[in-house]
Design a protein around this motif. Structure first.
Motif, PDB file in Angstrom:
ATOM      1  N   VAL A 103       0.873  -1.173   0.000  1.00  0.00           N
ATOM      2  CA  VAL A 103       0.000   0.000   0.000  1.00  0.00           C
ATOM      3  C   VAL A 103       0.913   1.226   0.000  1.00  0.00           C
ATOM      4  CG1 VAL A 103      -1.721   1.282   1.320  1.00  0.00           C
ATOM      5  CG2 VAL A 103      -1.818  -1.222   1.237  1.00  0.00           C
ATOM      6  N   GLY A 104       0.611   2.234  -0.814  1.00  0.00           N
ATOM      7  CA  GLY A 104       1.446   3.423  -0.889  1.00  0.00           C
ATOM      8  C   GLY A 104       1.332   4.305   0.342  1.00  0.00           C
ATOM      9  N   GLY A 105       2.115   5.381   0.343  1.00  0.00           N
ATOM     10  CA  GLY A 105       2.031   6.374   1.418  1.00  0.00           C
ATOM     11  C   GLY A 105       2.975   6.068   2.555  1.00  0.00           C
ATOM     12  N   TYR A 106       3.486   7.124   3.201  1.00  0.00           N
ATOM     13  CA  TYR A 106       4.531   6.917   4.205  1.00  0.00           C
ATOM     14  C   TYR A 106       4.286   7.752   5.455  1.00  0.00           C
ATOM     15  CZ  TYR A 106       9.354   6.438   5.921  1.00  0.00           C
ATOM     16  OH  TYR A 106      10.471   6.184   6.665  1.00  0.00           O
ATOM     17  N   GLU A 107       3.618   8.875   5.302  1.00  0.00           N
ATOM     18  CA  GLU A 107       3.277   9.667   6.492  1.00  0.00           C
ATOM     19  C   GLU A 107       1.806  10.052   6.396  1.00  0.00           C
ATOM     20  OE1 GLU A 107       5.049  13.567   7.001  1.00  0.00           O
ATOM     21  OE2 GLU A 107       4.971  14.001   4.868  1.00  0.00           O
ATOM     22  N   GLY A 108       1.244  10.568   7.505  1.00  0.00           N
ATOM     23  CA  GLY A 108      -0.167  10.943   7.504  1.00  0.00           C
ATOM     24  C   GLY A 108      -0.666  11.094   8.927  1.00  0.00           C
ATOM     25  N   VAL A 109      -1.927  11.396   9.052  1.00  0.00           N
ATOM     26  CA  VAL A 109      -2.541  11.524  10.378  1.00  0.00           C
ATOM     27  C   VAL A 109      -3.855  10.752  10.367  1.00  0.00           C
ATOM     28  CG1 VAL A 109      -3.768  13.674   9.772  1.00  0.00           C
ATOM     29  CG2 VAL A 109      -3.295  13.157  12.179  1.00  0.00           C
ATOM     30  N   GLY A 110      -4.199  10.203  11.509  1.00  0.00           N
ATOM     31  CA  GLY A 110      -5.457   9.476  11.599  1.00  0.00           C
ATOM     32  C   GLY A 110      -6.048   9.584  12.994  1.00  0.00           C
ATOM     33  N   GLU A 111      -7.243   8.999  13.137  1.00  0.00           N
ATOM     34  CA  GLU A 111      -7.957   9.012  14.411  1.00  0.00           C
ATOM     35  C   GLU A 111      -8.010   7.574  14.908  1.00  0.00           C
ATOM     36  OE1 GLU A 111     -11.670  11.580  14.849  1.00  0.00           O
ATOM     37  OE2 GLU A 111     -12.503   9.541  14.799  1.00  0.00           O
ATOM     38  N   VAL A 112      -7.731   7.389  16.187  1.00  0.00           N
ATOM     39  CA  VAL A 112      -7.795   6.027  16.727  1.00  0.00           C
ATOM     40  C   VAL A 112      -9.237   5.521  16.599  1.00  0.00           C
ATOM     41  CG1 VAL A 112      -7.534   4.586  18.789  1.00  0.00           C
ATOM     42  CG2 VAL A 112      -5.877   6.420  18.311  1.00  0.00           C
TER      43      VAL A 112
END
Lengths: 373, 373
Positions: A103-112
């Motif tokens: 799966v692509g992508g290396y950084e980011g933000v998310g919600e638990v």
């Protein structure tokens, strides 16, 4: 065909949460899960089965639910950028990259979204970023061990939380690591309009350090200059403005810089070297022109220049995560205080192919593309 | 004409012992010396009135006696080499060089001939070298302050005493200063047949450090290889032998080198970089090919290479003379023990023009020319 497709998805689903082959085989032998296991939702992901041109090899795939083990956290991804290094990983030209399929992508933000039974200190609803970053952020739900996730302040603008690591942290680390800078000192950089470049200008200014900035010759150069000056740039020159006998004669009220940054190569790197003072250091962190750096032997012998390099991923693999996380908290604090900014374009996940084309430069110049999930 | 000539000589005579203009004017106003002053003998010197081609601008001149003040020592020069940097100083292309008119030469050895009344610790007959070296050694008698002179062991072969500073000290300092080397480690260098190169091979071997040596393609390459191997070289390659996909595949029983030395530039520098291990350092101390060094941006980012420079003269102007002198004593000890050697050709002072032609490369390849006075 259907059976093959499922096999690919199963393999993929495992590679997104497991890093080593032996673990993968263990899971393979133990396919029956307890009925009570917490499972992630199915995840829509940008997947590539082989390395190659990103617009050719990536596709949207729904990955089946995966188990959230006792130390795992399932994160609902909120935003993740398309960085040049993401593109190079998919192309297969980046020195360290995930095994395909990936799966692509290396950084980011998310919600638990949900947590394993042994997780402490993080709860559903918290905002987290992977720190150090790790692959597989271009999907709606990611399951990784608690240790991967760093909780951040939910007051942070989402696009900055998603992009704080790869670019701003590079800028901060490079300003701190190579030369001791004091208020009143100066730095010089090319590629000044890049996000790292813009962060260097602002982080230098906060320290009272002057910045000399070199940009490409292009239409709109005056606007670019105004924009960078508003960020705190002291001097902004296009490459052609520096076709003079002694570039240092263009400086006023500023010492010769002891530190330079190069993300371009070729002539733009030579210009950085020309500005440096005796004993100065140039740090290379990119090579946008795809041209090498050419240096006279006398620059090393008589001008005592040092040439070094910086690679964020390597640094983060060797340092304690703690140092990196403190620096990120510092940077996000500056963002919230309005002291660190750069331009981005938020794009809905459904428009990923368009965003990818923009990131690949197929549609002219665009701000950093950040996918909103 | 005669009056003019005397004026030149007077001015010259003063510049050989005084370094600053104001002092020169003071002496000018005070031309009458006490009759009891100790005077040096007249000195036959290789002088240049202007910068230019050394074989055009240098000439033999007799300089009148100069006063040996209370802290001065008059040294009868025994031997002094013609180094490439001496030639560059005369040509006017060396960044730091004496004011013209000047006497040539920068290092050498001599015997104390007479001493000022306040001199302690040195007596007529002692052997001394200027340390740090200083200009004006190509003459039969030199007068400089006691602090300039370092006493050495008279058992030292004269040609080594005359040449120990510029080349062997460079080799020793570069091996010690940039990377911590342990027994079993390796270094790589181009220009391996130069005197610095030969010293690096021998000084590395004494430390148990392997050396990988790159030489020019030329007739007699096999003899050169044998000669360097006798000095302790582990591997010797000509540039064309390194036209392979992976130069490191040529190494056996040796780690990848962490430190490289470049005195050539161009392709020979690229070959040094190819041998270096991740995180390695290349130190440039010469540019014999007059070609620049070309490096990919990825060498800095992903291979974490560092490129540095070394200039002996700058180091000696910043460090305490004590460190430099201890290192010279160490090197001359190795010479006397037969552990450090290199080829030289001693030439009588009368044949200076021939030696200069050889040093200028006008008569093919010759060993280092050392003038015997």
């Amino acid at each position: 065909m259907a059976a093959m497709r499922i096999a690919v998805l199963k393999s993929l689903h495992r590679t997104t949460r497991l890093h080593n082959i032996s673990q993968r085989f263990l899971l393979h032998r133990n396919e029956v899960r307890p009925i009570s296991a917490i499972m992630s939702p199915p995840s829509m992901a940008v997947v590539y089965d082989n390395n190659g041109p990103p617009d050719k090899v990536t596709r949207m795939v729904e990955i089946p639910p995966v188990e959230v083990k006792e130390n795992d956290i399932c994160v609902k991804v909120l935003a993740s950028p398309i960085n040049p290094s993401d593109i190079n990983r998919i192309e297969g030209v980046y020195p360290v990259r995930p095994q395909v399929p990936a799966v692509g992508g290396y950084e980011g933000v998310g919600e638990v979204y949900s947590i394993g039974s042994a997780v402490r200190g993080l709860s559903p609803g918290d905002w987290v970023i992977p720190s150090p970053p790790s692959s597989g952020m271009w999907q709606t739900y990611v399951v990784k061990e608690q240790s991967v996730w760093h909780k951040i302040d939910k007051q942070t603008p989402i696009e900055y939380a998603a992009t704080v690591t790869v670019n701003p942290l590079t800028a901060l680390k490079m300003l701190e690591d190579f030369v001791k800078l004091n208020s009143g000192d100066a730095i010089v950089q090319n590629g000044a309009t890049s996000i790292v470049g813009q962060c260097i200008i602002q982080l230098a200014r906060i320290r009272g350090v002057h910045s000399i900035n070199i940009t490409r010759d292009r239409s709109g150069a005056d606007e670019v200059k105004e924009k960078l000056k508003k960020l705190g740039a002291d001097e902004v020159f296009t490459e052609s403005q520096l076709e003079v006998k002694n570039v240092k004669s263009l400086l006023t009220n500023m010492p010769e810089p002891a530190l330079g940054f190069n993300c371009v190569g070729g002539n733009a790197a030579s210009l950085v070297l020309k500005f440096l003072r005796n004993g100065g250091t140039m740090v290379t962190y990119g090579g946008m022109s795809k041209k090498p750096i050419t240096v006279s032997t006398s620059s090393f012998i008589f001008k005592d220049l040092s040439l070094r390099g910086f690679w964020l991923q390597k640094w983060m693999s060797t340092e304690k995560a703690g140092e990196c996380r403190n620096m990120i908290d510092h940077l996000l604090g500056l963002v919230r205080a309005g002291k660190l900014k750069y331009e981005m374009e938020m794009v809905p996940f459904n428009d990923f192919p368009t965003a990818l084309d923009k990131a690949l430069g197929k549609q002219g110049s665009h701000p950093k593309q950040v996918i909103a999930f």
